[in-house]
Write a protein that holds these residues in place. Sequence first.
Motif, PDB file in Angstrom:
ATOM      1  N   SER A   1      63.749  28.782  68.653  1.00  0.00           N
ATOM      2  CA  SER A   1      63.759  27.860  67.515  1.00  0.00           C
ATOM      3  C   SER A   1      64.081  28.550  66.200  1.00  0.00           C
ATOM      4  O   SER A   1      64.388  27.885  65.209  1.00  0.00           O
ATOM      5  CB  SER A   1      62.397  27.166  67.399  1.00  0.00           C
ATOM      6  OG  SER A   1      61.358  28.140  67.343  1.00  0.00           O
ATOM      7  N   HIS A   2      64.011  29.888  66.175  1.00  0.00           N
ATOM      8  CA  HIS A   2      64.305  30.654  64.975  1.00  0.00           C
ATOM      9  C   HIS A   2      64.372  32.110  65.384  1.00  0.00           C
ATOM     10  O   HIS A   2      64.021  32.478  66.512  1.00  0.00           O
ATOM     11  CB  HIS A   2      63.219  30.465  63.909  1.00  0.00           C
ATOM     12  CG  HIS A   2      61.912  31.089  64.265  1.00  0.00           C
ATOM     13  ND1 HIS A   2      61.098  30.573  65.257  1.00  0.00           N
ATOM     14  CD2 HIS A   2      61.295  32.206  63.803  1.00  0.00           C
ATOM     15  CE1 HIS A   2      60.025  31.330  65.375  1.00  0.00           C
ATOM     16  NE2 HIS A   2      60.109  32.335  64.508  1.00  0.00           N
ATOM     17  N   ALA A   3      64.848  32.951  64.476  1.00  0.00           N
ATOM     18  CA  ALA A   3      64.861  34.389  64.716  1.00  0.00           C
ATOM     19  C   ALA A   3      63.978  35.069  63.672  1.00  0.00           C
ATOM     20  O   ALA A   3      63.676  34.478  62.635  1.00  0.00           O
ATOM     21  CB  ALA A   3      66.295  34.922  64.647  1.00  0.00           C
ATOM     22  N   PRO A   4      63.558  36.289  63.924  1.00  0.00           N
ATOM     23  CA  PRO A   4      62.688  36.976  62.965  1.00  0.00           C
ATOM     24  C   PRO A   4      63.307  37.038  61.579  1.00  0.00           C
ATOM     25  O   PRO A   4      64.525  36.971  61.406  1.00  0.00           O
ATOM     26  CB  PRO A   4      62.558  38.380  63.569  1.00  0.00           C
ATOM     27  CG  PRO A   4      62.799  38.194  65.029  1.00  0.00           C
ATOM     28  CD  PRO A   4      63.814  37.104  65.121  1.00  0.00           C
ATOM     29  N   GLY A   5      62.444  37.174  60.592  1.00  0.00           N
ATOM     30  CA  GLY A   5      62.929  37.208  59.222  1.00  0.00           C
ATOM     31  C   GLY A   5      63.198  35.831  58.671  1.00  0.00           C
ATOM     32  O   GLY A   5      63.919  35.669  57.680  1.00  0.00           O
TER      33      GLY A   5
END
Length: 336
Positions: free
Chosen positions: A150-154
């Motif tokens: 659903s998202h990437a780090p940062g």
Amino acid sequence: MNQYSPTVDVHAHVLLPEVDALVAGLPGHAEAGQLDARRNGPAALAVNGPMVGERIPRLTDPAVRLAAMDAQGVDIQLVSPSPSHYHYWADEETAEKFHRLANEATAAHCSAAPARLHGLGLVPMQHPEMAVRALEHALDQGLLGVEISSHAPGRRELSDPAYEPFWARAEESGAILFLHPFGCTLGDRLDHWYLSNTVGQPAENAVALSHLIFSGVLDRHPGLKLLAAHGGGYLPTHIGRADHAWRVRPDAQDCAHAPSSYLKRLHFDSLVHDPYVLRELIRVAGADRVLLGSDFPFDMGTEDPLGALRAARLPEADFDAVRGGNATALLRLRKD
């Protein structure tokens, strides 16, 4: 297998020991594991280990998988790596190695029964500039697309312009994009009672889909074949609030149409654990947009996906569409 109408489960996982061995001990791996442990809490971790351990044969041995499918009445599975293999903490060199290994290992697993097992690969979403190349590698292995979180780090959301080349190539190639969250940005608020999963997963689905809708990604790439796990989370049953915001708030109008209209461009699995929620998902998205899903073989899935589908008491045509007709079309499976 019913040659005219196979039963297709689009939410089934494979565990890849080769990937775990590759990343073990690398800088960042331990820290990612510690973060995951904090987000889940000690009680959940005490359950997860034995739960996964008992399911290792179904997750790794194609023969055991096929026997379990037969017992469930499932003809075909779309097999995706366990989300624990995302490893979005990895640097570019590590990501290049492990995503190629994950794609190749998933393809090898599915090759044991190519008429019944079709696979998805992985792409390093933390490195958008690598995503197109990773997608191409997955397709070159004979996989049908890739699984993404659903998202990437940062705090890199799926609406980030850096992903535009990836969306464009996925649209052009016809690749399946399976949106399956792993972890939740709500953090330690959910570290009791397995809220990290029961609340976190549907919340992450809703946030990720909202980014794709409100940012205009789906306007720019209307041909994307995006399949959302867990029935799209909270979004489909609360889409009226999104529509209201789009009508009255200028800051919520970067998409061309009402948010609810985009649900009919997306695809969703049926794993919502409530027949009334499943009926509502079908009402708002359309019977042609929902596909059978079990989360095989994890405990937050269902051991009887067809039974869960029957409980919704759908019209026969809708039942058959969700059972396999929609997946046959989306995955471009042969019917003979």
